[in-house]
Structures are given as C-alpha cells and as structure tokens.
Design an enzyme around this catalytic site. Structure first.
Site, PDB file in Angstrom:
ATOM      1  N   ASN A 225       0.836  -1.200   0.000  1.00  0.00           N
ATOM      2  CA  ASN A 225       0.000   0.000   0.000  1.00  0.00           C
ATOM      3  C   ASN A 225       0.867   1.244   0.000  1.00  0.00           C
ATOM      4  O   ASN A 225       2.087   1.157  -0.003  1.00  0.00           O
ATOM      5  CB  ASN A 225      -0.958  -0.026   1.197  1.00  0.00           C
ATOM      6  CG  ASN A 225      -0.191  -0.099   2.497  1.00  0.00           C
ATOM      7  OD1 ASN A 225       0.547   0.818   2.843  1.00  0.00           O
ATOM      8  ND2 ASN A 225      -0.357  -1.197   3.216  1.00  0.00           N
ATOM      9  N   ASP A 294      -4.548  -6.157   5.177  1.00  0.00           N
ATOM     10  CA  ASP A 294      -5.626  -6.907   5.815  1.00  0.00           C
ATOM     11  C   ASP A 294      -5.746  -8.307   5.213  1.00  0.00           C
ATOM     12  O   ASP A 294      -6.259  -9.225   5.854  1.00  0.00           O
ATOM     13  CB  ASP A 294      -6.956  -6.165   5.637  1.00  0.00           C
ATOM     14  CG  ASP A 294      -6.977  -4.873   6.443  1.00  0.00           C
ATOM     15  OD1 ASP A 294      -6.446  -4.879   7.569  1.00  0.00           O
ATOM     16  OD2 ASP A 294      -7.506  -3.851   5.951  1.00  0.00           O
ATOM     17  N   LYS A 304       7.915 -17.693 -10.493  1.00  0.00           N
ATOM     18  CA  LYS A 304       7.295 -16.510 -11.098  1.00  0.00           C
ATOM     19  C   LYS A 304       6.084 -16.910 -11.950  1.00  0.00           C
ATOM     20  O   LYS A 304       6.169 -17.848 -12.756  1.00  0.00           O
ATOM     21  CB  LYS A 304       8.343 -15.813 -11.971  1.00  0.00           C
ATOM     22  CG  LYS A 304       7.879 -14.521 -12.564  1.00  0.00           C
ATOM     23  CD  LYS A 304       8.955 -13.895 -13.406  1.00  0.00           C
ATOM     24  CE  LYS A 304       8.336 -12.827 -14.292  1.00  0.00           C
ATOM     25  NZ  LYS A 304       9.212 -12.427 -15.368  1.00  0.00           N
ATOM     26  N   ASP A 321      -4.857  -9.473  12.879  1.00  0.00           N
ATOM     27  CA  ASP A 321      -4.968  -8.056  13.266  1.00  0.00           C
ATOM     28  C   ASP A 321      -4.057  -7.858  14.487  1.00  0.00           C
ATOM     29  O   ASP A 321      -4.406  -8.237  15.611  1.00  0.00           O
ATOM     30  CB  ASP A 321      -6.431  -7.716  13.597  1.00  0.00           C
ATOM     31  CG  ASP A 321      -6.613  -6.218  13.812  1.00  0.00           C
ATOM     32  OD1 ASP A 321      -5.695  -5.564  14.356  1.00  0.00           O
ATOM     33  OD2 ASP A 321      -7.683  -5.696  13.444  1.00  0.00           O
ATOM     34  N   ILE A 322      -2.915  -7.270  14.249  1.00  0.00           N
ATOM     35  CA  ILE A 322      -1.886  -7.152  15.292  1.00  0.00           C
ATOM     36  C   ILE A 322      -2.383  -6.309  16.458  1.00  0.00           C
ATOM     37  O   ILE A 322      -2.243  -6.654  17.629  1.00  0.00           O
ATOM     38  CB  ILE A 322      -0.594  -6.546  14.693  1.00  0.00           C
ATOM     39  CG1 ILE A 322      -0.109  -7.411  13.518  1.00  0.00           C
ATOM     40  CG2 ILE A 322       0.489  -6.414  15.755  1.00  0.00           C
ATOM     41  CD1 ILE A 322       0.997  -6.772  12.688  1.00  0.00           C
ATOM     42  N   PHE A 338      -4.467   3.575  15.129  1.00  0.00           N
ATOM     43  CA  PHE A 338      -4.649   4.627  14.127  1.00  0.00           C
ATOM     44  C   PHE A 338      -5.804   4.240  13.215  1.00  0.00           C
ATOM     45  O   PHE A 338      -6.046   3.060  12.985  1.00  0.00           O
ATOM     46  CB  PHE A 338      -3.379   4.789  13.271  1.00  0.00           C
ATOM     47  CG  PHE A 338      -2.462   5.861  13.788  1.00  0.00           C
ATOM     48  CD1 PHE A 338      -1.759   5.676  14.966  1.00  0.00           C
ATOM     49  CD2 PHE A 338      -2.301   7.057  13.089  1.00  0.00           C
ATOM     50  CE1 PHE A 338      -0.922   6.662  15.461  1.00  0.00           C
ATOM     51  CE2 PHE A 338      -1.455   8.042  13.566  1.00  0.00           C
ATOM     52  CZ  PHE A 338      -0.770   7.854  14.752  1.00  0.00           C
ATOM     53  N   LYS A 352     -14.210   1.665  15.872  1.00  0.00           N
ATOM     54  CA  LYS A 352     -12.944   0.902  15.901  1.00  0.00           C
ATOM     55  C   LYS A 352     -12.333   0.907  17.299  1.00  0.00           C
ATOM     56  O   LYS A 352     -11.789  -0.086  17.751  1.00  0.00           O
ATOM     57  CB  LYS A 352     -11.975   1.535  14.883  1.00  0.00           C
ATOM     58  CG  LYS A 352     -10.976   0.580  14.310  1.00  0.00           C
ATOM     59  CD  LYS A 352     -10.279   1.143  13.073  1.00  0.00           C
ATOM     60  CE  LYS A 352     -11.173   1.080  11.855  1.00  0.00           C
ATOM     61  NZ  LYS A 352     -10.524   1.598  10.651  1.00  0.00           N
ATOM     62  N   LYS A 356     -11.924  -2.752  18.837  1.00  0.00           N
ATOM     63  CA  LYS A 356     -10.565  -3.280  19.024  1.00  0.00           C
ATOM     64  C   LYS A 356     -10.072  -3.135  20.469  1.00  0.00           C
ATOM     65  O   LYS A 356      -8.923  -3.445  20.760  1.00  0.00           O
ATOM     66  CB  LYS A 356      -9.593  -2.578  18.073  1.00  0.00           C
ATOM     67  CG  LYS A 356      -9.848  -2.894  16.602  1.00  0.00           C
ATOM     68  CD  LYS A 356      -8.599  -2.690  15.765  1.00  0.00           C
ATOM     69  CE  LYS A 356      -8.912  -2.905  14.298  1.00  0.00           C
ATOM     70  NZ  LYS A 356      -7.686  -2.963  13.474  1.00  0.00           N
TER      71      LYS A 356
HETATM   72  N1  CTP Z   1      -3.776  -2.947  12.235  1.00  0.00           N
HETATM   73  C1  CTP Z   1      -2.990  -3.966  12.729  1.00  0.00           C
HETATM   74  N2  CTP Z   1      -2.974  -5.188  12.092  1.00  0.00           N
HETATM   75  C2  CTP Z   1      -3.723  -5.401  11.006  1.00  0.00           C
HETATM   76  C3  CTP Z   1      -4.519  -4.348  10.495  1.00  0.00           C
HETATM   77  C4  CTP Z   1      -4.524  -3.139  11.149  1.00  0.00           C
HETATM   78  O1  CTP Z   1      -2.276  -3.762  13.717  1.00  0.00           O
HETATM   79  N3  CTP Z   1      -3.685  -6.581  10.398  1.00  0.00           N
HETATM   80  C5  CTP Z   1      -3.819  -1.656  12.956  1.00  0.00           C
HETATM   81  C6  CTP Z   1      -3.217  -0.503  12.220  1.00  0.00           C
HETATM   82  O2  CTP Z   1      -1.841  -0.332  12.523  1.00  0.00           O
HETATM   83  C7  CTP Z   1      -4.032   0.679  12.731  1.00  0.00           C
HETATM   84  C8  CTP Z   1      -5.400   0.073  12.898  1.00  0.00           C
HETATM   85  O3  CTP Z   1      -5.182  -1.308  13.109  1.00  0.00           O
HETATM   86  O4  CTP Z   1      -3.614   1.111  13.992  1.00  0.00           O
HETATM   87  C9  CTP Z   1      -6.245   0.289  11.693  1.00  0.00           C
HETATM   88  O5  CTP Z   1      -7.366  -0.507  11.779  1.00  0.00           O
HETATM   89  P1  CTP Z   1      -7.954  -1.277  10.511  1.00  0.00           P
HETATM   90  O6  CTP Z   1      -9.005  -2.189  11.020  1.00  0.00           O
HETATM   91  O7  CTP Z   1      -6.896  -1.850   9.662  1.00  0.00           O
HETATM   92  O8  CTP Z   1      -8.495  -0.122   9.713  1.00  0.00           O
HETATM   93  P2  CTP Z   1      -9.151  -0.328   8.356  1.00  0.00           P
HETATM   94  O9  CTP Z   1      -8.370  -1.252   7.487  1.00  0.00           O
HETATM   95  O10 CTP Z   1      -9.385   1.041   7.857  1.00  0.00           O
HETATM   96  O11 CTP Z   1     -10.409  -1.109   8.851  1.00  0.00           O
HETATM   97  P3  CTP Z   1     -11.823  -1.208   8.204  1.00  0.00           P
HETATM   98  O12 CTP Z   1     -11.634  -2.063   7.018  1.00  0.00           O
HETATM   99  O13 CTP Z   1     -12.582  -1.833   9.309  1.00  0.00           O
HETATM  100  O14 CTP Z   1     -12.193   0.221   7.938  1.00  0.00           O
END
Ligand code: CTP
Length: 416
Positions: A225, A294, A304, A321-322, A338, A352, A356
């Site tokens: 990303n 995600d 390849k 999700d860490i 964040f 959120k 979380k």
């Molecule tokens: N995060 C994480 N591990 C993941 C995904 C996200 O630690 N696998 C943390 C990011 O570092 C950030 C927060 O979760 O602090 C963001 O939440 P997230 O659920 O990823 O946000 P979005 O992807 O925007 O979620 P949604 O699809 O629910 O909008």
C-alpha cells in the site's frame, strides 16, 4: 505530568530535541575541520549548548572566530590560559559537559586518547569527564587502515568511547576509501542518541509499528500500500524525545531510523506480528501506526507467474490483526491505534476504538490528496466516554509530538 500540562508541552515554544544539553565539541587538526562549524549549527538548531575546544592543529584549518560566531561562545584552546581557566576551569568544563564529541578526530588524537595523554586541553577534558565521549575519525584511508590506528580504535571502543563512522568515499587527498568524517547532520543525530534522555516517559518502553507490509504473490511480486511510514517514524522520534525506550517494528520504508530508536525490520504482516509478539511483553505502551495488509495471497507461487492466461484470479486470506491481538492480551500495555478514514471519519473511528478494545485512537482523513505519503497531516484523537482532542494541522513531525505528549499524559494518568 499534571492534567492539561500536555498543552504546555505541545503548544509552548519547542526548543529542540537536544533542549539545553551541553556538548563539548573537540576539533582537531584535519581538513574535515571545515565541516565542524556546520556541525555546531546542527547541534545548536537541535537546542544544544556547544562549547568548542580546538587543538592547535585545528586552528591551522579554521579560525576560532568562525566557531565563536556559530556557537555564541568563546572557543577554548589552551590548557595554560589563565583568563579562561579563571572563568571556568578545565575540570569544571569536564563536569559541565553532557557529552564530549571530537569531530574531526585525527589519527594522532586517537593515539593520544588511547594512551590517556593529557598534554592538551582536549585530552585533559576527555580524561576528566564523566560524560560519554564520542569521536568522529577523519583521515586518509591508509592511515585509517594502519594497524596502529586500528589497535588504538579497538582499545577506545573497548573502553566505551563511541566511534562514529568514518564514512567511505572520496577524500581530500584524492584517494577513495574509508576515512571520511560523517556528515554534520548524521553526527548531530548520532550525538543526540548518545545523550542521556530525560522526560516524562524515561524508564518506560514504547513499542511502535510503522510503514506498509508486503504480501508475496510470487518471488518477484507483492501486494502493498501507499504508506510511507513517515507518521510512525515521527511518533517514534517524539516518544524518544519524551525519554522513552523506543522499539520500532518497521515494514519496508525509505526513512532513516530516528536517533536512539531501536528498529526491527520486517516485510510481511505475519513477520510484523511475530516481532510484536516477541517484544510486547516488555512494553508499557503499544502504538500501531503501520498500514498492515488486511489480506494476503492464500497460496503465493514458488515460481514466477507467467502471463499465459487472459485473466488471473488471486485468492486472498485475512492476516492477523496485530493491534486487536495486542489489545486482547491478559497483561496488555496501553494501546493506541490509528484509523485512516475517507468518510464519517469520527463515527468509524469510535466504532474501531470499541471493537478493538483500544485506549486511544488517532484518526486522520484520507483521500483527496490527504494523509498518505505526505509530510503534513490532520489528526483527531478519540478515547472512551466521548473523549476527543483535535491536534490541529501541521507537519507529521509536529503532529507526532503533540500526539505523543497527549498519549504520555493519558497513559501516565491511567497508571496513577
Ligand atoms: N492494524 C494492525 N494489524 C492489522 C490491520 C490493522 O495492527 N492486520 C492496525 C493498524 O496499525 C491501525 C489500525 O489497526 O492502527 C487500523 O485498523 P484497521 O481495522 O486496519 O483499519 P481499516 O483497514 O481502515 O479497517 P476497516 O476495514 O474496518 O475500515
């Protein structure tokens, strides 16, 4: 920290991360001494007070007046200067220093220092100080490679002297190799990392994730990303400036590690999670700024993928999700997440925060050229029971300092 004091911390004049720190800068007689006035400026702009001490050799390259102009202090040179000694004796000067940095340090000076010679003011200061001593060697590459120099440097290192550099490159003598003094900005950063840090988070450990992750499709392709990691790195630096011991678990980014911060490099979401799991038990604060993927390809190809079909389906699976995993731990640290949202920003962010199980969430609006891969940002911080604080607009560095001051205040209040 008392309630509300984060405002003083973040809105008051910010005098730099080396605020008031006292540095004795020793300058010895090498051609790299022409860069030392710039080093003084870099230290001063970070908030340090700099007392320059020159050897007689250094005065052959740069005038004391130059250093006086940039440091705002009269340069010291001689051990036998009765007027200067009356104002501040060399022993008082040795006690005054939070750090003694010698840049450039010639082969001759390194030899003197390794033998504990105190025939010059600078040599005496290095022996008499209880502060850390650092040297930035600068010399011809053959002189640096000479076994005598190597043995002196090894001895200094063994005695706890910090050896900064040297760098590799073209030299004033026309040769190329190892022996160049590090650039002033790198030296100022290194000096900052050597200074003892004080602040409200001294003695507290902060673990931060930053940057994007890369999820492998095949050996040459990945999904990632647009995260630059800038916000996470700025938060790490701000936490360090408040005195914390900071560990930064970082995805692939093109950024320098903030001075004094320990960095662990990872690539995938799984690796980031493994690194966080290994570190989190020791941390009192966890801040997740990383843009973790995600989803990842369920079956990355070992070879390849060739373009033999008209279309290609990629099956993806969820990554861990860490942030959520850390917040679920039995002995969890103070947890900050964040959120980057394009619409109904605060509504989504509050959801959120609850979902979380976070202590605090920092939200910014993305899209329409906002947020990603930019130097400036706009952040709102939310917490439970309707808690809300706008951090205003500003560069990521400024916002990170405001955010870290707020985190420090709320975290410390939650502990007491
Ligand atoms: N995060 C994480 N591990 C993941 C995904 C996200 O630690 N696998 C943390 C990011 O570092 C950030 C927060 O979760 O602090 C963001 O939440 P997230 O659920 O990823 O946000 P979005 O992807 O925007 O979620 P949604 O699809 O629910 O909008």
């Amino acid at each position: 920290m008392t309630r509300g004091s984060w405002k003083t911390l973040i809105l008051g004049p910010y005098s730099g991360p080396m605020n008031g720190k006292r540095i004795v800068l020793g300058v010895t007689g090498g051609i790299a001494a022409y860069k030392s006035p710039d080093l003084v400026r870099r230290l001063v702009e970070r908030g340090a007070q700099v007392q320059v001490v020159m050897t007689s050799g250094a005065r052959e390259f740069v005038t004391p007046l130059t250093f006086q102009a940039v440091s705002g202090r009269e340069v010291r040179s001689e051990l036998w200067d009765s007027a200067a000694e009356a104002a501040m004796s060399h022993i008082e000067l040795a006690r005054w220093a939070d750090l003694v940095l010698v840049a450039p340090a010639t082969a001759d000076f390194l030899a003197q220092l390794s033998h504990g010679l105190a025939g010059s003011l600078l040599g005496t200061l290095c022996l008499a100080t209880a502060a850390p001593v650092a040297v930035a060697p600068a010399m011809n590459q053959q002189m640096w490679a000479n076994p005598a120099t190597a043995a002196n440097v090894a001895l200094l290192r063994a005695r706890g002297v910090q050896v900064l550099g040297p760098g590799v490159g073209s030299q004033a003598c026309g040769e190329t190799g190892e022996g160049r003094m590090l650039e002033p900005v790198a030296l100022a950063d290194a000096a900052m990392a050597l200074l003892p840090v004080q602040g409200p988070l001294a003695g507290h450990r902060v673990l931060i994730t930053a940057g994007p992750t890369r999820e492998r499709i095949d050996p040459v392709r990945f999904i990632s990303n647009r995260s630059s990691g800038k916000m996470g790195y700025a938060v790490a630096q701000a936490a360090r400036e408040l005195g914390a011991e900071v560990t930064l678990v970082s995805g692939p980014v093109n950024l320098c590690t903030p001075p004094g911060v320990r960095r662990i490099d990872v690539e995938t979401a799984q690796q980031m999670n493994d690194a966080v799991e290994a570190e989190v038990a020791a941390a009192q604060v966890f801040i997740a700024t990383a843009a973790v993927a995600d989803y990842r390809p369920s079956n990355p190809a070992s070879l390849k993928i060739k373009k033999v079909t008209d279309s290609l389906d990629l099956r993806m699976e969820r990554t861990v999700d860490i942030l959520h995993a850390v917040a679920q731990r039995a002995n969890r640290p103070y947890v900050v997440g964040f959120a980057a949202e394009t619409n109904d920003v605060e509504l989504h962010a509050r959801a959120k925060l609850e979902r979380k199980n976070l202590d605090l969430i920092a939200v910014n609006e993305v899209g329409d050229c906002k947020g990603f891969d930019r130097d400036d940002n706009q952040v709102v911080v939310l917490w439970h029971n309707g808690g809300r604080q706008e951090l205003g607009e500003g560069s990521k560095t400024v916002l990170a300092r405001r955010l870290m001051a707020l985190i420090a205040e709320r975290y410390l209040a939650a502990r007491s």
